[in-house]
Design a protein around this motif. Structure first.
Motif, mmCIF file in Angstrom:
data_model
loop_
_atom_site.group_PDB
_atom_site.id
_atom_site.type_symbol
_atom_site.label_atom_id
_atom_site.label_comp_id
_atom_site.label_asym_id
_atom_site.label_seq_id
_atom_site.Cartn_x
_atom_site.Cartn_y
_atom_site.Cartn_z
ATOM 1 N N TYR A 121 -15.920 5.937 -9.635
ATOM 2 C CA TYR A 121 -14.389 6.236 -9.790
ATOM 3 C C TYR A 121 -13.970 5.937 -11.428
ATOM 4 O O TYR A 121 -13.433 6.945 -11.753
ATOM 5 C CB TYR A 121 -13.842 5.080 -8.709
ATOM 6 N N THR A 144 -6.818 6.116 -7.429
ATOM 7 C CA THR A 144 -5.358 5.397 -6.177
ATOM 8 C C THR A 144 -5.832 4.582 -5.830
ATOM 9 O O THR A 144 -6.626 3.209 -6.806
ATOM 10 C CB THR A 144 -5.361 5.746 -4.784
ATOM 11 N N TYR A 186 -16.371 6.460 7.821
ATOM 12 C CA TYR A 186 -15.192 7.021 7.133
ATOM 13 C C TYR A 186 -15.256 8.763 7.611
ATOM 14 O O TYR A 186 -14.593 9.523 6.916
ATOM 15 C CB TYR A 186 -15.485 6.636 5.503
ATOM 16 N N SER A 241 3.457 4.827 0.429
ATOM 17 C CA SER A 241 3.461 3.630 -0.788
ATOM 18 C C SER A 241 2.886 3.690 -2.101
ATOM 19 O O SER A 241 2.905 2.573 -2.616
ATOM 20 C CB SER A 241 3.766 2.816 0.200
ATOM 21 N N SER A 242 1.661 4.424 -1.734
ATOM 22 C CA SER A 242 0.168 4.933 -3.347
ATOM 23 C C SER A 242 0.455 5.718 -3.211
ATOM 24 O O SER A 242 0.194 6.402 -2.487
ATOM 25 C CB SER A 242 0.038 3.124 -3.421
ATOM 26 N N ARG A 295 3.555 1.064 5.492
ATOM 27 C CA ARG A 295 3.991 -0.937 5.639
ATOM 28 C C ARG A 295 4.837 -1.309 4.803
ATOM 29 O O ARG A 295 5.458 -2.535 5.463
ATOM 30 C CB ARG A 295 3.097 -1.091 6.087
ATOM 31 N N ARG A 296 4.579 -1.041 3.660
ATOM 32 C CA ARG A 296 4.663 -2.367 2.317
ATOM 33 C C ARG A 296 6.056 -1.647 1.692
ATOM 34 O O ARG A 296 6.402 -0.718 1.040
ATOM 35 C CB ARG A 296 3.738 -1.882 1.487
HETATM 36 P P1 NDP Z 1 -3.979 4.556 -0.799
HETATM 37 O O1 NDP Z 1 -4.591 4.064 -0.744
HETATM 38 O O2 NDP Z 1 -3.686 4.118 -2.864
HETATM 39 O O3 NDP Z 1 -3.140 5.309 -0.616
HETATM 40 C C1 NDP Z 1 -2.997 4.813 1.227
HETATM 41 C C2 NDP Z 1 -1.967 4.707 1.940
HETATM 42 O O4 NDP Z 1 -2.719 4.749 3.121
HETATM 43 C C3 NDP Z 1 -0.757 3.557 1.773
HETATM 44 O O5 NDP Z 1 0.494 4.258 0.980
HETATM 45 C C4 NDP Z 1 -0.711 2.993 2.376
HETATM 46 O O6 NDP Z 1 0.705 2.025 2.546
HETATM 47 C C5 NDP Z 1 -1.475 3.667 3.553
HETATM 48 N N1 NDP Z 1 -1.613 3.617 4.720
HETATM 49 C C6 NDP Z 1 -2.844 2.355 5.020
HETATM 50 N N2 NDP Z 1 -2.319 2.065 5.867
HETATM 51 C C7 NDP Z 1 -2.081 2.721 6.986
HETATM 52 C C8 NDP Z 1 -1.154 2.458 8.296
HETATM 53 N N3 NDP Z 1 -1.914 1.632 8.880
HETATM 54 N N4 NDP Z 1 0.040 2.640 9.062
HETATM 55 C C9 NDP Z 1 0.836 3.418 7.325
HETATM 56 N N5 NDP Z 1 0.391 3.784 6.582
HETATM 57 C C10 NDP Z 1 -0.887 3.321 6.018
HETATM 58 O O7 NDP Z 1 -4.718 5.616 -1.193
HETATM 59 P P2 NDP Z 1 -4.720 7.197 -1.142
HETATM 60 O O8 NDP Z 1 -3.838 7.357 -2.011
HETATM 61 O O9 NDP Z 1 -6.787 7.695 -1.933
HETATM 62 O O10 NDP Z 1 -5.444 7.596 -0.004
HETATM 63 C C11 NDP Z 1 -4.550 8.344 0.168
HETATM 64 C C12 NDP Z 1 -5.281 9.669 1.348
HETATM 65 O O11 NDP Z 1 -6.310 10.625 0.498
HETATM 66 C C13 NDP Z 1 -6.425 8.600 2.711
HETATM 67 O O12 NDP Z 1 -6.153 9.479 3.313
HETATM 68 C C14 NDP Z 1 -8.115 8.763 2.438
HETATM 69 O O13 NDP Z 1 -8.340 8.956 2.969
HETATM 70 C C15 NDP Z 1 -7.923 10.517 1.590
HETATM 71 N N6 NDP Z 1 -8.541 10.257 0.390
HETATM 72 C C16 NDP Z 1 -8.843 10.223 -0.529
HETATM 73 C C17 NDP Z 1 -9.861 10.199 -1.639
HETATM 74 C C18 NDP Z 1 -9.462 8.802 -3.270
HETATM 75 O O14 NDP Z 1 -10.508 9.321 -3.603
HETATM 76 N N7 NDP Z 1 -9.119 8.615 -3.474
HETATM 77 C C19 NDP Z 1 -10.061 10.944 -1.941
HETATM 78 C C20 NDP Z 1 -10.070 11.739 -0.378
HETATM 79 C C21 NDP Z 1 -9.406 11.327 0.371
HETATM 80 P P3 NDP Z 1 0.968 0.216 2.751
HETATM 81 O O15 NDP Z 1 -0.361 0.298 3.105
HETATM 82 O O16 NDP Z 1 2.265 0.242 2.401
HETATM 83 O O17 NDP Z 1 0.994 1.033 4.491
#
Ligand code: NDP
Length: 247
Positions: A209, A190, A153, A13-14, A36-37
């Protein structure tokens, strides 16, 4: 090639999940979107279709094994197989251990570790049956290095690294042609910072960031390239950082 692939994405979703869905859609990929969204998934489905792909979505909380299994079943019922399963769902509420933000600890463990395991568990039976497939787990540079405030984390991302390496060896031993790829990004722009609950930590991270983070498109491109390698070749891990990020 991505145009012929059936790709399941958690955390669609994001952020990186969404960016990957849009990039693969341009190749005509068939996507199964989980998060979830629902409203965000609905919009993404129509964007994917405008870009030339096909998509279905399932509201999925990755902490609930039944919902993750249902996402796999949605893929099987709609498209008949799962070629790639991307575990991108994750949160990063960092804080000092002494603050005892125990709900944050539990949520990170449940989403980042158990969610990844449930995704692997849901996809593997179908990949084993087909004797082909690819699991892509999104880890982090925090899966290699721990800093202050990142204990839990980092622990979850170290766990993703360990799970992925064990999985890789198990798949190779089974000779079942299932590729395992870890994508370990540095700072990426993100919505992830919205999961940080400690205001001071969040402000510090936001500054970092703002200075360094790269677009989620860069990670999407890496994932696409990992998928498009010949089937007998796997990128087992890609670390992808902003050029000027030190650690
Ligand atoms: P975002 O917050 O943009 O995306 C996170 C996603 O995870 C959303 O789509 C959210 O959807 C979903 N999510 C969170 N909780 C749940 C849940 N309980 N069930 C299902 N979906 C869930 O962050 P990123 O795109 O950055 O994150 C993606 C991955 O990248 C993560 O694993 C993060 O740890 C990793 N990462 C990110 C970095 C960064 O700098 N951004 C760096 C290194 C790793 P919804 O809320 O709709 O459920």
């Amino acid at each position: 090639m991505t145009e012929t692939k059936i790709v399941v994405i958690t955390g669609a979703s994001s952020g990186m999940g969404e960016a990957t869905a849009k990039l693969l859609a341009k190749d005509g990929a068939r996507l199964v979107l989980g998060a979830r969204r629902e409203e965000r998934l609905k919009i993404l489905k129509s964007e994917v279709e405008k870009l030339g792909g096909q998509a279905v979505y399932g509201m999925t909380d990755v902490t609930d094994v039944a919902q993750v299994e249902a996402l796999a079943q949605l893929a099987m019922q709609t498209f008949g197989r799962i070629d790639v399963w991307i575990n991108s769902a994750g949160i990063m509420p960092q804080s000092p251990l002494a603050d005892k933000r125990i709900a944050d600890w539990d949520n990170m463990i449940d989403i980042n570790i158990k969610g990844t395991l449930y995704g692997i568990g849901a996809a593997l039976p179908y990949m084993n049956q087909k004797q082909a497939g690819q699991i892509i787990n999104v880890s982090s540079v925090a899966g290699h290095i721990a800093h202050q405030n990142s204990a839990v984390y980092s622990a979850t991302k170290f766990a993703v690294q360990a799970i992925s390496e064990s999985l890789r060896q198990e798949m190779a031993a089974a000779q079942n042609n299932v590729r395992v790829t870890v994508v370990a990004p540095g700072a990426v722009n993100t919505e992830l910072l919205s999961s940080v609950t400690d205001p001071q930590v969040k402000a510090g991270m936001a500054q970092f960031y703002d200075s360094f983070a790269i677009s989620a498109d860069r990670v999407a491109l890496t994932i696409k390239q990992a998928i498009n390698l010949p089937a007998d070749t796997a990128w087992n891990e890609v670390i992808i950082r902003p050029t000027n990020q030190i650690s």
